[in-house]
Motif scaffolding. Structure first.
Motif, PDB file in Angstrom:
ATOM      1  N   ALA B  43      -4.314   7.133  -8.807  1.00  0.00           N
ATOM      2  CA  ALA B  43      -2.903   7.516  -8.820  1.00  0.00           C
ATOM      3  C   ALA B  43      -2.686   9.007  -9.054  1.00  0.00           C
ATOM      4  CB  ALA B  43      -2.147   6.713  -9.878  1.00  0.00           C
ATOM      5  N   CYS B  44      -3.449   9.592  -9.978  1.00  0.00           N
ATOM      6  CA  CYS B  44      -3.104  10.964 -10.369  1.00  0.00           C
ATOM      7  C   CYS B  44      -3.623  11.999  -9.392  1.00  0.00           C
ATOM      8  CB  CYS B  44      -3.609  11.257 -11.772  1.00  0.00           C
ATOM      9  SG  CYS B  44      -5.388  11.475 -11.871  1.00  0.00           S
ATOM     10  N   LEU B  94       2.306  18.496 -11.831  1.00  0.00           N
ATOM     11  CA  LEU B  94       2.624  17.783 -13.080  1.00  0.00           C
ATOM     12  C   LEU B  94       3.471  18.652 -14.003  1.00  0.00           C
ATOM     13  CD1 LEU B  94      -0.838  16.097 -13.755  1.00  0.00           C
ATOM     14  CD2 LEU B  94       1.245  15.020 -12.906  1.00  0.00           C
ATOM     15  N   ILE B 151       3.502  12.419 -17.493  1.00  0.00           N
ATOM     16  CA  ILE B 151       2.970  12.872 -16.213  1.00  0.00           C
ATOM     17  C   ILE B 151       2.694  11.692 -15.291  1.00  0.00           C
ATOM     18  CG2 ILE B 151       1.997  15.027 -17.108  1.00  0.00           C
ATOM     19  CD1 ILE B 151      -0.771  13.484 -17.009  1.00  0.00           C
ATOM     20  N   ALA B 152       3.243  10.537 -15.639  1.00  0.00           N
ATOM     21  CA  ALA B 152       3.174   9.373 -14.748  1.00  0.00           C
ATOM     22  C   ALA B 152       1.762   9.036 -14.288  1.00  0.00           C
ATOM     23  CB  ALA B 152       4.103   9.567 -13.546  1.00  0.00           C
ATOM     24  N   TYR B 154       0.349   6.372 -15.349  1.00  0.00           N
ATOM     25  CA  TYR B 154       0.404   4.905 -15.374  1.00  0.00           C
ATOM     26  C   TYR B 154      -0.600   4.273 -16.338  1.00  0.00           C
ATOM     27  CZ  TYR B 154       3.634   4.896 -11.441  1.00  0.00           C
ATOM     28  OH  TYR B 154       4.724   5.078 -10.634  1.00  0.00           O
ATOM     29  N   VAL B 178      10.366   7.895 -12.147  1.00  0.00           N
ATOM     30  CA  VAL B 178       9.674   6.791 -12.831  1.00  0.00           C
ATOM     31  C   VAL B 178       9.716   6.987 -14.339  1.00  0.00           C
ATOM     32  CG1 VAL B 178       8.151   5.827 -11.070  1.00  0.00           C
ATOM     33  CG2 VAL B 178       7.458   7.872 -12.329  1.00  0.00           C
TER      34      VAL B 178
ATOM     35  N   ARG C 187       7.124  -4.242  -7.592  1.00  0.00           N
ATOM     36  CA  ARG C 187       7.480  -2.904  -7.168  1.00  0.00           C
ATOM     37  C   ARG C 187       6.656  -2.583  -5.927  1.00  0.00           C
ATOM     38  NH1 ARG C 187       9.344   0.413 -11.146  1.00  0.00           N
ATOM     39  NH2 ARG C 187       7.958   2.122 -10.597  1.00  0.00           N
ATOM     40  N   TRP C 346       3.955   6.741  -7.298  1.00  0.00           N
ATOM     41  CA  TRP C 346       2.625   6.365  -7.802  1.00  0.00           C
ATOM     42  C   TRP C 346       1.707   7.574  -7.919  1.00  0.00           C
ATOM     43  CZ3 TRP C 346       0.048   2.755 -10.255  1.00  0.00           C
ATOM     44  CH2 TRP C 346      -1.330   2.597 -10.082  1.00  0.00           C
ATOM     45  N   CYS C 347       1.585   8.361  -6.837  1.00  0.00           N
ATOM     46  CA  CYS C 347       0.593   9.437  -6.909  1.00  0.00           C
ATOM     47  C   CYS C 347       1.253  10.799  -7.083  1.00  0.00           C
ATOM     48  CB  CYS C 347      -0.368   9.390  -5.723  1.00  0.00           C
ATOM     49  SG  CYS C 347       0.333   9.842  -4.141  1.00  0.00           S
ATOM     50  N   THR C 348       0.554  11.673  -7.763  1.00  0.00           N
ATOM     51  CA  THR C 348       1.132  12.944  -8.176  1.00  0.00           C
ATOM     52  C   THR C 348       1.609  13.832  -7.018  1.00  0.00           C
ATOM     53  OG1 THR C 348      -0.334  12.879 -10.070  1.00  0.00           O
ATOM     54  CG2 THR C 348       0.726  14.989  -9.602  1.00  0.00           C
ATOM     55  N   PRO C 349       0.762  14.062  -6.020  1.00  0.00           N
ATOM     56  CA  PRO C 349       1.170  15.037  -5.004  1.00  0.00           C
ATOM     57  C   PRO C 349       2.495  14.654  -4.346  1.00  0.00           C
ATOM     58  CG  PRO C 349      -1.134  14.431  -4.727  1.00  0.00           C
ATOM     59  CD  PRO C 349      -0.561  13.486  -5.735  1.00  0.00           C
ATOM     60  N   ARG C 351       4.828  12.281  -5.509  1.00  0.00           N
ATOM     61  CA  ARG C 351       5.935  12.123  -6.471  1.00  0.00           C
ATOM     62  C   ARG C 351       6.490  13.472  -6.916  1.00  0.00           C
ATOM     63  NH1 ARG C 351       3.154   9.999 -10.399  1.00  0.00           N
ATOM     64  NH2 ARG C 351       2.800  12.090 -11.212  1.00  0.00           N
ATOM     65  N   ASP C 352       5.607  14.403  -7.232  1.00  0.00           N
ATOM     66  CA  ASP C 352       6.074  15.680  -7.759  1.00  0.00           C
ATOM     67  C   ASP C 352       6.003  16.814  -6.746  1.00  0.00           C
ATOM     68  OD1 ASP C 352       6.677  14.570 -10.229  1.00  0.00           O
ATOM     69  OD2 ASP C 352       4.648  14.851 -10.993  1.00  0.00           O
ATOM     70  N   PHE C 390      -2.152   8.980  -2.019  1.00  0.00           N
ATOM     71  CA  PHE C 390      -2.637   7.602  -2.058  1.00  0.00           C
ATOM     72  C   PHE C 390      -2.359   6.869  -0.749  1.00  0.00           C
ATOM     73  CE2 PHE C 390      -2.579   3.151  -3.358  1.00  0.00           C
ATOM     74  CZ  PHE C 390      -3.740   3.080  -4.106  1.00  0.00           C
TER      75      PHE C 390
END
Ligand SMILES: Cc1cc2nc3c(=O)[nH]c(=O)nc-3n(C[C@H](O)[C@H](O)[C@H](O)COP(=O)(O)O)c2cc1C
Ligand code: SF4
Ligand code: FES
Lengths: 154, 904, 424
Positions: B43-44, B94, B151-152, B154, B178, C187, C346-349, C351-352, C390
């Motif tokens: 995810a990150c 982030l 920082i989501a 999860y 989120v 979700r 879900w994933c950083t790139p 989402r942000d 993702f």
């Protein structure tokens, strides 16, 4: 408390799925259809009926943009803000709604008549700009037709 | 074939993911969403590296290390500019919404996000917009919530929900809105919530009691310690500043607790600083109140009190050394174990099973690897929470097996869950009352202790015809027994779990028979985990002592000049009448303890004992593992370790123990019994040094030492000496990867200030510290195993009006010490009894009513909770809850029609 | 010219009911398949036909089906899902098929389910398509009455229960693994691939997700053969395609034409050219998540390979036309606003990063851009690309942006230099 009608409708949906919880989106929509939105209380009732944790149900409910977890006006206007409608002047429609009905996108007017929400492409790009009012599709809009249309929703 | 990282060769590890493998190779690769215990979800996107097809490939492509197997021949670029740039951008994204509040953020200094930010080199803000903000929630007494720092990654929901089975923490909303929390403000229900403070890589969830007396990680003085709140013996670090115990955090031990401890363990330490704390000797002169006196006066008074026949009452919550010192002081014949009645019988049964049968006490990893489980009688989620968490993981082995059949590795978390959709390894729960494991159980049995024992004997007999069975089972029960037996017998790593909280020797023996039958089938000792209530229950058993009932009898036989009670509140161990009678027969009562409980208040002399963080010693856990805990700081006042008080009292009685330091006590204790001999090796002794240096309890950056005592004396005092351990009360000393595992006071490594630095100390991720997991096992199934099977015994339920009492444990309330900790006290329910619906109906009782309960000689007015699923004919009675008297009765009567209580 | 997909559709008229549909040759393919063809025969036909997915990615349909586990010990149940979530901005083709000829989709689903051995099927429909929902509901009831759905279809051993699921919004539901999450009542977060849904899909069971238009082609392939289908295309890609155009063209609309029809023909003949007073500037050939094409590309055939060659994607085949009086920066702002809003989180790139992109475009659009913003936008187009996020949502979002930065460089620079939008 869910009404017998609501309960019956939700239970009808259950047969479609392998697991009970899969019907939760249908259940939220059923309750919303009857009440306009999904209150905390309704959320608890649905969770109980579907035997799922209320937090899990709310996690689902808040993900989807067509489930309202706050009260809405008597009519919900979904104004398409995607590219084809934008090319065809949807910004002017939003502006018109603000001037005429005193409500900005994302808000409900003070009398509780309209809640205006943005919505992605309604699949009417050939007849843009488009909007939904209470789920009914209106296309080929311009500021005048917009006024006419909305005036019909008291 | 090896793998190539930046053109250097390393061994491949096809069963691991590349991120985990890189970390275990000592390479620094940043990450957030991956967690060694929870696997990979991708995810990150922080762990990006460049992957090349072969030597000739110069393009490569970015992949996530955590999602890529470290397969043979793999070629990756970790230092490659594009990968580095991407990793820095992940931090930049982030940081778009992350507040720049490190100076006032409690995570600062041990923040994984901080570490990763430094590691990637992102340091310049280019985003010009506003940050989005969130509302924070009240989550109860254990955790702060500061959602803006999120920082989501999860991890919180993955731990709380997926790993620990909690329902009330979720991810809400979508895109960059989120939100992680509860659907409304309120106490987080799970007894695992405190781990969020460690699992969260930033400061969203932080330890709330700690924040009341907050200090930076680098300013904490720490020592390796052992949790004292149940018999599981989780390894923790106790951390102090300014003479006050500030917090307890997890300390990795792959065989005991891994990465997680329960909330009772994390927040129970408040008893150390509670108002009930004894800090100076208390003496009663004449008929007056207890009064604080000097040490000399106290010892002088003690010498007089001890002139005559003296008995010693030990304690399952005191160290081996303290109990041993008392035993030496009073002599073997006058030493009693401080547990009586049904509790003592159960402990003795455990001792017999552990030492006389060919069953094996499993480690944490063994429990997590089990593929079929039976929990017989014990509500482990309430009495040994860490074991319940491990059982929860074990139920996922079926999913992992299904996934593995599809070529999906066990660490690929979401596909494993999806492939094994809802499929769980069989777990059977047979307990009197509903438990938190029921939701993941393949089958549930409710009954009284005897009914549960009968089920157990039937299962054993079904697995091995030589095991004694029981007749006259109902059809349902014998079918269930067959089902359970078949599931266990067809498993390759079956596990039986039981414990003493149900207070039934029959249940324990039945559990042993099941394990013995499985052992016969497997051709090796089968795993049998037995949960014990206190941190040294097992140690006390191994030390050998007679039951408290024998002490009472002793006192009945002949008047006693003095009884020395070691770290024990007898009011929790015997009925009030018996206690009063005992008081009459004993002229002087001397209590050595840290807490002013009912027994201490009735004493003539109370000697202030060190709490776990203030002293050293050895505890033996459920598993029979002797583990050493170490002093984190020198307490003020006249507090001393119990063994030191006792050695001094012994000296005054003319017994010269010759103990100068803890090592001497340990050596004598080890020499006293073959079983205990290995305890010497539980940790290095006081003379251990690394390059002539002690191990530093304080991080190198520990600040303010020159100033912190300036209000007393502007000269910096010399750090206290420590004759008992190889640790120093100072930042001077060795700290680094060579610290032996049992002596690691805290985890930190260059560039890794957060607890994620654990991996720098591991041999194998999630399994073992370098040099082996701390502790020595004292009990292995071996030559002593002389017993084939226990006789099947268990009477049928009583007839008539009486109900069978089933003891109820509460995860927060049943531990004497944790209950004294203010945040834990907030989570303790009001005592009430539980009754099944049919029994309630028959007595005209509805949920919430207050009823008269007759329990032998005791009668109580308590609210009744009606719990569906409770076995007919049983009454659940809370044991050990604050405000509850000691209850040993086996049957109860619920008096007539109750009265409506406060509507709750 | 053959228009198999739209043959039954008359604008302004209600769709054929089951009788009308059967009269026009409908359900013949089902009858034929169940009596004459094995599931493998149908699979082979579809493989041979060269049918590629019409949902955007263009994956060969037969190949996708082939990954379904077969044989007696393959897990059961197995699922087929029609992706009717159509939410790609500028895309309005599936709606026509759903509202105009529901039985065609149902027949396509029966055949596809037969080929892959699925016994449960869902139509995953976006909630806003109310008319389509009603139409489908009626059609499913009719088909069930006539024995085309349910147990023992037409007396055979084959069963199929077909359900209509209406969703509750969110573009990401169209991504096939997110769709599966949504259908399970979760979700709509995409799932790790591999394993692909064909192995581990709905409720952990083998599942195929196909676009509505893809499925609607199947009855015609079964009726007329693979060879026929291949011959429909003008280029190496087979079949017909529903093409569309929106924006300031004279006649925005939707047309079924041979695969490989050149862009210019679509734009000039079918859409009637630009509206008076507007000149052509650029177009997105297949929905919001495809790269811009410009004047020089107008002679490119609209098929998967040709469009790819000129640096874009056929996508959904419905193009969005940008004219000379509309600010391209503002258009990109609108597009990226959409993508940022529709990230699943879900994933950083994604989402942000997407809100970052939106923020930069908003600033430039409002005359508040800085010179380095262009480099920042470029950085995003690189770092939100395939493999780094993702799922394909964010990479899709970067397609119009990366080409927009290239083709409209001057516009960006003028906005920044003049600190205002030159189009306003
Ligand atoms: C963000 C995103 C949105 C998508 N939306 C849709 C959609 O609305 N309808 C659709 O058919 N496919 C959509 N797709 C493609 C699907 O993931 C999938 O490839 C397709 O349904 C497969 O069908 P096909 O092979 O028949 O094209 C989307 C993909 C992504 C990444
Ligand atoms: S790219 Fe990432 S955040 Fe965006 S939609 Fe896909 S999974 Fe969700
Ligand atoms: S740690 Fe690999 S993507 Fe998060």
């Amino acid at each position: 408390m869910l009404t017998p009608q609501e309960t019956a409708e939700i239970e009808h949906e259950l047969s479609q799925y392998e697991r009970k919880r899969a019907a939760c989106i249908d259940a939220l929509k059923i309750v919303q259809r009857h009440r306009g939105w999904v209150s905390d209380e309704a959320l608890h009732d649905i969770a109980e009926l579907l035997e799922m944790p209320v937090d899990e149900l709310d996690a689902v409910a808040t993900f989807y943009n067509l489930i309202y977890r706050r009260p809405v006006g008597r009519h919900v206007v979904h104004l398409c803000d995607s590219v084809s409608c934008w090319l065809a002047g949807s910004d002017a429609l939003a502006e018109r709604i603000r001037e005429r009905f005193g409500v900005r996108v994302g808000e409900t007017d003070s009398e509780g008549r309209f809640t205006v929400l943005p919505i992605p492409c309604l699949g009417c790009c050939d007849r843009a700009p488009a909007m939904l009012v209470d789920g009914n599709l209106h296309v080929d809009l311009d500021p005048e037709r917009l006024d006419e249309t909305l005036e019909r929703y008291g | 074939m090896p793998i190539y990282v930046d053109n250097r060769e390393y061994p491949a590890a096809p069963e691991k993911n590349l991120l985990e493998h890189c970390l275990s190779l000592g390479l620094n690769l940043p990450y957030f969403c991956w967690h060694p215990a929870m696997g990979s979800v991708g995810a990150c996107r922080q762990c990006a590296v460049k992957q090349y097809r072969d030597e000739r490939d110069t393009e490569g492509r970015i992949v996530m290390a955590c999602m890529t197997p470290a397969a043979e021949g793999l070629r990756i670029g970790l230092d490659e500019p594009e990968a580095r740039d991407f990793r820095a951008r992940v931090i930049e994204w982030l940081m778009v919404n992350h507040p720049h509040d490190c100076p006032v953020c409690e995570e600062g200094g041990e923040c994984h996000l901080q570490d990763m930010t430094v590691m990637t080199g992102h340091n310049y803000r280019r985003y010009r917009g506003l940050k989005r903000t969130h509302r924070n929630q009240y989550l109860g007494p254990f955790l702060n919530h500061e959602m803006n720092r999120c920082i989501a990654c999860y991890r919180c929901v993955r731990f709380y929900q997926d790993y620990a089975g909690g329902d009330d923490l979720r991810a809400f909303a979508s895109h960059h809105h989120v939100y992680f929390g509860r659907h409304e403000d309120g106490v987080l229900e799970s007894e695992w919530s405190g781990n969020l403070a460690e699992v969260c890589p930033t400061g969203v969830f932080t330890d709330k009691p700690f924040s009341k007396h907050y200090v930076r990680k680098w300013d904490l003085q720490s020592a390796p310690s052992i949790c004292v709140h149940c018999g599981h013996g989780c390894n923790v670090a106790a951390q102090e500043r300014y003479g006050r115990l500030r917090r307890v955090v997890n300390r990795f031990n792959g065989d005991v607790n891994g990465y997680f401890i329960c909330d009772r363990g994390r927040y129970g330490h408040g008893f150390v600083t509670a108002p009930t704390r004894v800090r100076a000797p208390l003496l009663r002169t004449g008929n007056r109140e207890l009064e604080a006196v000097g040490v000399d006066e106290a010892l002088h008074a003690a010498s007089e009190m001890l002139a005559g026949r003296v008995i010693g009452i030990g304690s399952p919550r005191a160290s081996l050394e303290a109990n041993f010192a008392l035993k030496r002081l009073v002599g073997d014949d006058a030493f009693y174990m401080g547990v009586g009645g049904p509790d003592a019988a159960a402990l003795e049964a455990v001792h017999a099973i552990r030492t006389e049968t060919a069953t094996r006490a499993p480690t944490l990893i063994d429990v997590e690897n089990a593929d079929a489980m039976l929990v017989l009688g014990e509500d482990v989620a309430s009495t040994a929470p860490r074991m319940a968490l491990a059982l929860r993981q074990a139920t996922r082995n079926r999913q992992k097996a299904i996934a593995s059949g599809l070529g999906i590795p066990a660490w690929l978390d979401q596909p494993v869950r999806t492939a094994g959709h809802g499929q769980l390894s069989p777990l059977y729960v047979a307990t009197p009352v509903p438990t938190r494991l029921d939701a993941i159980a393949a089958g549930i049995f409710r009954g009284s202790a005897d009914e549960i024992a009968r089920l157990g004997f039937a299962i054993a007999a079904r697995i091995d015809a030589r095991a004694p069975g029981v007749d006259d089972l109902t059809r349902d029960v014998s079918e269930l027994a067959a089902r359970i037996a078949d599931a266990l017998a067809s498993a390759s790593r079956p596990l039986v779990v039981s414990g003493v909280s149900i207070r039934s020797v029959a249940v324990l023996e039945a559990a042993a028979n099941v394990a013995l039958a499985l052992g016969a089938k497997l051709g090796r000792p089968a795993d049998l985990a037995l949960a014990l209530p206190e941190c040294n229950s097992m140690g006390l058993e191994l030390l050998g002592a007679r039951s408290l009932d024998d002490a009472l009898e002793h006192a009945e036989r002949q008047p006693i000049r003095a009884a020395i009670v070691l770290e024990n509140d007898l009011a929790r161990r015997m009925p009030r009448a018996a206690l009063e009678r005992f008081g009459e027969r004993v002229e002087h009562l001397i209590v050595v303890d840290h807490t002013l409980h009912a027994t201490a208040r009735a004493a003539d002399l109370v000697l202030p004992a060190a709490a776990f963080a203030e002293g050293d010693g050895t505890l033996v856990n459920n598993e029979g593992r002797a583990q050493r805990f170490f002093q984190a700081y020198v307490p003020d006042g006249e507090i001393r370790e119990s063994w030191r008080w006792l050695a001094e009292l012994a000296r005054r009685r003319g017994i010269e123990c010759g103990w100068a330091s803890l090592d001497d006590v340990i050596a004598d204790c080890a020499a006293s019994s073959r079983r205990l001999a290995p305890i010497v090796d539980a940790a290095p002794g006081a003379r251990f040094r690394i390059a002539d240096r002690r191990i530093a309890r304080e991080p190198a950056r520990y600040s303010g030492r020159t100033a912190m005592h300036a209000n007393v004396d502007i000269r910096e005092p010399k750090p206290p000496e420590d004759p008992d351990t190889p640790l120093a009360f100072s930042m001077e000393g060795y700290y680094g990867p060579r610290v032996p595992p049992a002596l690691i006071p805290f985890f930190r490594a260059p560039g890794w200030n957060s607890n994620q630095s654990v991996h720098k100390f591991l041999d194998e991720t999630g399994r073992a510290l370098r040099g082996g997991n701390p502790g020595v096992r004292l009990v292995e199934p071996g030559a002593d195993a002389r017993r084939a099977y226990f006789e099947a015994r268990a009477s049928l339920p009583p007839s008539g009006d009486a109900l069978r009492v089933v003891p109820l444990a509460d995860v927060f309330g049943s531990d004497e010490l944790a209950a004294l900790s203010p945040p834990v006290a907030e989570r303790i329910p009001e005592p009430c009894v539980v009754l099944g619906p049919a029994d309630a109906d028959a007595r005209g009782i509805v949920d919430g009513m207050t009823a008269e309960i007759e329990l032998g000689e005791t009668s109580l007015a308590l609210p009744v909770r009606v719990v569906p699923g409770l076995a007919a004919g049983t009454l659940g009675v809370p044991i050990g809850l604050p405000g509850m008297p000691f209850i040993a009765a086996e049957t109860a009567k619920v008096g007539g029609r109750g009265t409506a209580g406060d509507p709750r | 010219m053959e228009r198999p997909l739209t043959a039954n559709i008359r604008p302004g008229e209600p769709p054929l009911d089951i009788e009308g549909y059967e009269r026009s040759g409908g359900y013949r393919a089902v009858r034929r398949a169940l009596s004459e063809l094995s599931p493998d025969d149908v699979l082979e036909l579809v493989i041979d036909s060269g049918l590629r997915g019409r949902g955007g990615a263009g994956f060969p349909t037969g190949q996708k089906w082939r990954f379904m586990p077969r044989g007696d010990d393959a897990p059961r149940p197995r699922y087929l899902i029609a992706n009717a979530d159509e939410m790609e901005p500028g895309t309005f083709k599936d709606r026509l098929l759903l509202e105009g000829d529901p039985h065609q989709l149902i027949e396509g689903m029966i055949l596809s389910a037969y080929a892959i051995g699925a016994n449960v099927a869902y139509v995953f429909l976006r909630d806003e398509y109310r008319l389509a929902a009603e139409t489908l509901r009626r059609a499913i009831a009719e088909a069930t009455d006539r024995g085309f759905l349910g147990e023992h279809i037409l007396g055979s051993e084959i069963s199929l229960s077909l359900h209509l699921h209406t969703s509750a919004g969110r573009y990401i539901c169209g991504e096939e693994t997110a769709l599966i999450s949504a259908l399970e009542g979760r979700r709509a977060i995409p799932r790790t691939k591999p394993p692909f849904p064909q192995l581990v899909g709905l409720w952990g069971k083998p599942t195929v997700v196909n676009n509505v238009e893809t499925l609607c082609n199947v009855p015609h392939i079964v009726n007329n053969g693979a060879e026929w289908f291949r011959s429909l295309g003008l280029t190496s890609d087979s079949g017909t395609k529903l093409y569309g155009a929106s924006g300031k063209v004279k006649r925005p609309g939707l047309w079924e034409l041979p695969m490989g029809t050149p862009i210019r023909e679509l734009l000039e003949e079918h859409a009637g050219g630009m509206r008076d007073g507007y000149r052509f500037r650029a177009l997105l050939p297949g929905g919001a998540s495809t790269d811009f094409l410009v004047e020089e590309h107008l002679d490119t055939p609209m098929d998967f390979e040709s469009i790819q060659k000129v640096g874009s994607r056929l996508g959904t085949g419905t193009m969005i036309v940008l004219d000379d009086k509309t600010c391209p920066v503002a258009m990109l702002h609108n597009l990226e606003h959409f993508f940022a809003q529709e990230s699943c989180g879900w994933c950083t790139p994604c989402r942000d990063g997407l809100p970052y992109v939106e923020h930069l475009l908003a600033a430039i659009d409002a005359g508040d851009g800085r010179p380095r913003d262009l480099a920042l936008l470029e950085m995003h187009t690189r770092h939100l690309g395939p493999g780094r996020t993702f799922c394909a949502h964010a990479p899709g979002a970067m397609e119009p942006l990366q080409s927009g930065l290239r083709y409209f460089r001057d516009d960006f620079e003028r906005h920044i230099a003049e600190r205002r939008c030159p189009y306003r």
